[in-house]
Enzyme design. Sequence first.
Site, mmCIF file in Angstrom:
data_model
loop_
_atom_site.group_PDB
_atom_site.id
_atom_site.type_symbol
_atom_site.label_atom_id
_atom_site.label_comp_id
_atom_site.label_asym_id
_atom_site.label_seq_id
_atom_site.Cartn_x
_atom_site.Cartn_y
_atom_site.Cartn_z
ATOM 1 N N LYS A 71 0.850 -1.191 0.000
ATOM 2 C CA LYS A 71 0.000 0.000 0.000
ATOM 3 C C LYS A 71 0.887 1.242 0.000
ATOM 4 C CE LYS A 71 -1.729 2.595 3.251
ATOM 5 N NZ LYS A 71 -1.728 3.948 2.611
ATOM 6 N N GLU B 134 9.027 0.572 11.426
ATOM 7 C CA GLU B 134 10.014 1.645 11.469
ATOM 8 C C GLU B 134 9.235 2.928 11.693
ATOM 9 O OE1 GLU B 134 13.237 4.123 8.791
ATOM 10 O OE2 GLU B 134 12.088 2.513 7.868
ATOM 11 N N CYS C 13 12.961 10.673 9.102
ATOM 12 C CA CYS C 13 12.894 10.228 10.503
ATOM 13 C C CYS C 13 14.259 10.154 11.158
ATOM 14 C CB CYS C 13 12.175 8.891 10.598
ATOM 15 S SG CYS C 13 12.936 7.579 9.634
ATOM 16 N N GLU D 267 8.351 14.898 17.986
ATOM 17 C CA GLU D 267 8.919 14.897 16.646
ATOM 18 C C GLU D 267 8.400 16.079 15.838
ATOM 19 O OE1 GLU D 267 9.895 11.652 13.164
ATOM 20 O OE2 GLU D 267 7.972 11.478 14.209
#
Length: 482
Positions: free
Chosen positions: A177, A252, A286, A386
């Site tokens: 996806k 992840e 990231c 973040e």
Amino acid sequence: MTVDPGKTPLYIDGEWHASDSDDRIPVVDPTTEEAFVSVPSATEAEVHRATAAARAAQPEWERRPAKERGDLVREIADLLEDNVESLADTLVREQGKTRSVAEYEIEASADIARYMSEWDRRIEGDVVPGSEPRQSINLLRKPYGVVAGIIPWNFPVSVFVRKLAPAIVTGNTTVIKPSELTPVTTLELMDLIHKEVNLPSGVLNIVPGGGAVGAGLVSDDEVDYVTMTGNVDTGKAIMRNAADDLTRVSLELGGKAPAIVAADADIETAVENIVASRTINAGQVCTCVERIYVHEDVREEFEERFTEAMRAVEIGDPRDDPDMGPQVSANELEKTNNAIRHAVEQGATVAAGGAGVDEAPAETGFWIQPTVLTDVDQDMDVIHEEVFGPVAPVVEVASVDQAVEFANDSRYGLSSYVFTESYRDAMRIAEDLEFGETFINGSGGAQQGHHIGWNESGIGGEDGKYGAMKYTQIKSVYHNFD
């Protein structure tokens, strides 16, 4: 591109299909803010058709010699190398990457595919002594079966290949996806694979869509293994959904990478690496440096040189290959601006950049300035939450021990960076940091390494031997020949 992503975006059992869904997702160019195509979101029934096709194809695919599977993945590597420019064109348009970074992603994807293809003849088990007379025990590596891959928007091609290549080399079949923000480059690559690589039907299936498609994949009875790259909350939801069937999961997730600049650091090297890390892909990585701990003896010098370098970053149309392009969407831009504003409310000072761009490259586009925050304390939210944009808070520390303490004060544990000329300090800091990967006096990983997050940054890991072997499970076979 022969397939029309707006009409036939589903790739199931070796063929392109139209979707039955009326739910359409616009794909927006971050530079113009215009939707250049809308892609239907797969229905639950279409997701299941894809997983059923993967299930039907898997036994024969597993029986195929590993060398033949590897040969097909090498063909995909060739295909990527032969189509860097066209794939990069699409990637720049739908994600806003600068031209050179987009080309690098395609080239890196070819490297990933080629590296992982070489595990075809390196899938090793073990032979251990038996506990009975004339007994031998074989520990074999076997595929899980059907792997569902959920791909992020920030690296839609490289992460797609990063999951696909090791999964199919080891004998699994796949359903992928792509992100709803950046599905077009993936579909374009799938079209090339369909035309140029003789993958058996059902080995690779594509189902675009939003969160409902991802949730449908995770809960589908045919799926044996889910590998996902994305944010922490989505990862936790996947683990909860997968628990009902004990589906294996690899995640992840996010990061909050610290950079420690010691008193003896080469300041030029530190500034150069941290600026590049924080501004590549508009800070939407990231593993980017997200917080900087600088020893008090060099804090003033570092801030001055770092602020100057961040101000010098060229922002512009990504097609012209500046240092930095726009953020991917209005939503991501708003989140970055909110993080800056909130940091200021908590006492931080904007030394460079800030919310908005004074002289934007165009009237349209999701532009943000590289931003340096000073007067930052460890307890501020910008140190712990973040920020997926080019925002760099700087914190003064009295010692490397305090820097390590502050760095480990995080729910994340993905990447970390250390700048020091002391071998002793480098080794001590690297050992004490609670992160899956640490870069000393540099940045950037390698295919033969291992990219893994600790704590809430994920489980499972990618790349290298362990990234390939995670798509296998061990089967014990006892041979008795007395």
